[in-house]
Scaffold this active site. Structure first.
Site, mmCIF file in Angstrom:
data_model
loop_
_atom_site.group_PDB
_atom_site.id
_atom_site.type_symbol
_atom_site.label_atom_id
_atom_site.label_comp_id
_atom_site.label_asym_id
_atom_site.label_seq_id
_atom_site.Cartn_x
_atom_site.Cartn_y
_atom_site.Cartn_z
ATOM 1 N N GLU A 58 16.810 -9.357 -13.130
ATOM 2 C CA GLU A 58 15.569 -8.796 -13.661
ATOM 3 C C GLU A 58 14.671 -9.844 -14.309
ATOM 4 O O GLU A 58 13.474 -9.625 -14.480
ATOM 5 C CB GLU A 58 15.902 -7.697 -14.677
ATOM 6 C CG GLU A 58 14.720 -6.853 -15.097
ATOM 7 C CD GLU A 58 15.114 -5.761 -16.071
ATOM 8 O OE1 GLU A 58 14.230 -5.292 -16.803
ATOM 9 O OE2 GLU A 58 16.306 -5.370 -16.094
ATOM 10 N N SER A 59 15.218 -10.975 -14.671
ATOM 11 C CA SER A 59 14.423 -12.047 -15.272
ATOM 12 C C SER A 59 13.571 -12.781 -14.247
ATOM 13 O O SER A 59 12.798 -13.676 -14.610
ATOM 14 C CB SER A 59 15.346 -13.036 -15.981
ATOM 15 O OG SER A 59 16.379 -13.464 -15.116
#
Length: 260
Positions: A58-59
């Site tokens: 998700e980063s």
């Protein structure tokens, strides 16, 4: 429960969940992995059934090749050696919404029979007994990944709820009822301490397709908050092999970051 001959340490619930979940990734190419058990399972799959798997976090890290397990999605170990690091706008607008994720791998506190998830509160919204971290990117993962796998540490009537305390991440059935058409099938696999539940997609509810060794159908039904259906042919999961346990314990998570 123990592994193959020669393996002396008992298999923990975390190890069992990780091994069974990793096997489910055979044949998948791109995985959007959450931190925790999804990360464990994905890394084990890379060493066993899916050597070419591409992991997205998700980063914004795509094609991660960490030297050791990340402790958060922003852990610097994810960036070193990664295929790409993209902005959040690109990650959600192009990678996810572009339909490039085969499997979204999530965890949850509660799940219902249609695959909607709760990661917000347990109890009443105004005064919950437990307040949880919320959605993160799970809503986008649910809506846009081709399918979603969920790993649940607890299989109880409270966690497998007939009615969620709060719907953080609606599955496609619930989204369609609100006039929203997701791209993917939603939750298709749920791996728990008791067995594996599955559904084909929109219009189908989760049903029991496999139990772990020593677990009965009656146990799973008693631990589920709705009238759980079972597959016509119910399987028994194979216990973790000594090779899978060795990889998990010695190579994937030797410092017991997520294994308990």
């Amino acid at each position: 429960m123990s592994g193959q001959p020669g393996e002396t340490r008992p298999v923990t619930p975390s190890e069992l969940l990780s091994v069974v979940a990793a096997r489910e990734l055979a044949g998948r190419r791109t995985v959007f992995a959450g931190i925790g058990l999804p990360t464990l399972a994905t890394e084990l799959a890379r060493l066993t059934v899916a050597p070419g798997i591409e992991v997205v976090y998700e980063s914004g890290v795509c094609g991660a090749h960490p030297s050791h397990l990340p402790e958060t999605i922003a852990d610097a170990v994810l960036i070193t050696g990664a295929e790409a690091v993209v902005s959040m706008a690109t990650l959600f607008g192009s990678v996810l919404q572009g339909g490039h994720i085969d499997v979204g791998f999530l965890g949850a506190a509660q799940i219902d029979r249609w695959g909607s998830l709760n990661t917000s509160v347990i109890g009443e919204w105004a005064s919950p007994s437990v307040r949880l971290p919320g959605s993160g990117g799970a809503v986008e993962v649910m809506a846009n990944a081709r399918e979603v796998f969920v790993v649940m540490r607890r299989h109880t009537p409270r966690s497998f709820a007939d009615v969620l305390d709060f719907c953080t991440t609606p599955g496609p059935d619930r989204a369609l009822a609100d006039g929203i058409r997701p791209l993917g099938a939603g939750v298709t696999r749920v791996i728990t301490e008791l067995g594996v539940l599955a559904r084909a997609g929109v219009g189908d509810e989760l049903r029991l397709v496999a139990v772990h060794p020593g677990v009965s159908v009656e146990q799973v039904r008693a631990a589920t908050g709705w009238e759980l259906k079972t597959a016509d042919r119910l399987a028994t999961t194979a216990p973790p092999t000594s090779a899978e346990l060795r990889l998990l314990r010695d190579d994937v998570d030797p410092n017991r970051v997520y294994l308990r």
